[in-house]
Enzyme design. Structure first.
Site: not given
Length: 277
Positions: A21, A51, A58, A94, A126, A159, A179-180, A182, A190, A220, A222
């Site tokens: 994208r 950091h 966040e 979120y 569950r 994400c 799902r995605s 970096d 994360n 992925h 970059y």
């Protein structure tokens, strides 16, 4: 954090070149999983300095249910600024989905409060999960993040979108589906964020910590992060730090930044890299 370095090495050697994208270009792999045992130490990357302030503020911002960057900016965190409107709005991202999921009847559901209640009352269930992939609020891909936010849509789709918790032998583990992801910039954040959250929820539910498991769809790297990745692979990982939570707040939503102390964090120097917008 050998697990993280193994991901970097795998993507560099076996990733598929793909467009994206942002127009930057990536090396991509699909369907990867990595596990960290929280009893071995707090999974904070040591081959470059992270950091911590951004990661923790966040998470606390998510738990407030906030979708305006003002709190982050007041605490020196700028990671969401590129996508916010001039007044700081991001649309129902979120925090909104975690704490204020629309119930279809004009009200809202607090997924996090329900999660805590369920873990305390039915630890073997569950159904200990929450997620952020609200199809009705996903952004229009033909519009800018700011235009989407002004229209009441998410500035960016989530994400890290599904968290599931599991109790075994009085230990709390968390499986996070992304799902995605970096790999260079996002993945270490994360990992630390879900580790913080698992420690907090375990404390609130009088449980010990177990594992965190990250399951990743499109992982992925970059194209403008490859040299930074190679530099990390040339560094030797150091011992993991430990997390000390200084007090037990009355609820998950009352933690403050100063409640957390990272002990014995001795990372290699920070390695800057541009963010793909």
């Amino acid at each position: 954090m050998r697990q993280y370095l193994d991901l970097l090495d795998d993507v560099l050697k076996n990733g598929t070149p793909k467009g994206d994208r942002t127009g930057t270009g990536t090396l991509s792999m699909f369907g990867k999983q990595v596990r960290y045992n929280l009893r071995d130490g707090f999974p904070l990357l040591t081959t470059k300095k992270l950091h911590i302030k951004s990661i923790l503020h966040e998470l606390l911002w998510f738990l407030q249910g906030s979708t305006n960057v003002q709190y982050l900016q007041q605490n020196g965190v700028k990671i969401w600024d590129e996508w916010a409107t001039p007044t700081g709005e991001l649309g129902p991202v979120y925090g909104s989905q975690w704490r204020h999921w629309p119930d279809g009847q004009g009200g809202h559901i607090d997924q996090i409060a329900q999660l805590i209640d369920g873990l305390k009352k039915r630890p073997d269930s569950r159904r200990h999960l929450f997620h952020a992939w609200n199809v009705a609020a996903l952004p229009d891909e033909t519009k800018s993040p700011q235009e989407n936010a002004l229209a009441g849509k998410m500035a960016l789709p989530p994400c890290h979108l599904l968290y599931q918790f599991y109790v075994s032998n009085k230990q709390l583990s968390c499986l996070l589906f992304m799902r995605s992801n970096d790999l260079y910039l996002g993945n270490p954040y994360n990992t630390a964020s879900v580790a913080f959250l698992t420690h907090m929820i375990a404390q609130q539910c009088d449980l010990d910590v177990g594992e965190i498991i990250l399951s990743i769809g499109d992982l992925h790297l970059y194209s403008n992060h490859t040299e930074q990745a190679k530099l990390q692979l040339a560094r030797t990982p150091r011992a993991l730090p430990k997390l000390h939570i200084k007090r037990l707040p009355q609820s998950l939503f009352e933690y403050q930044f100063d409640d957390f102390e990272i002990q014995d964090y001795d990372p290699h120097p920070h390695i800057p890299a541009p963010i793909a917008v």
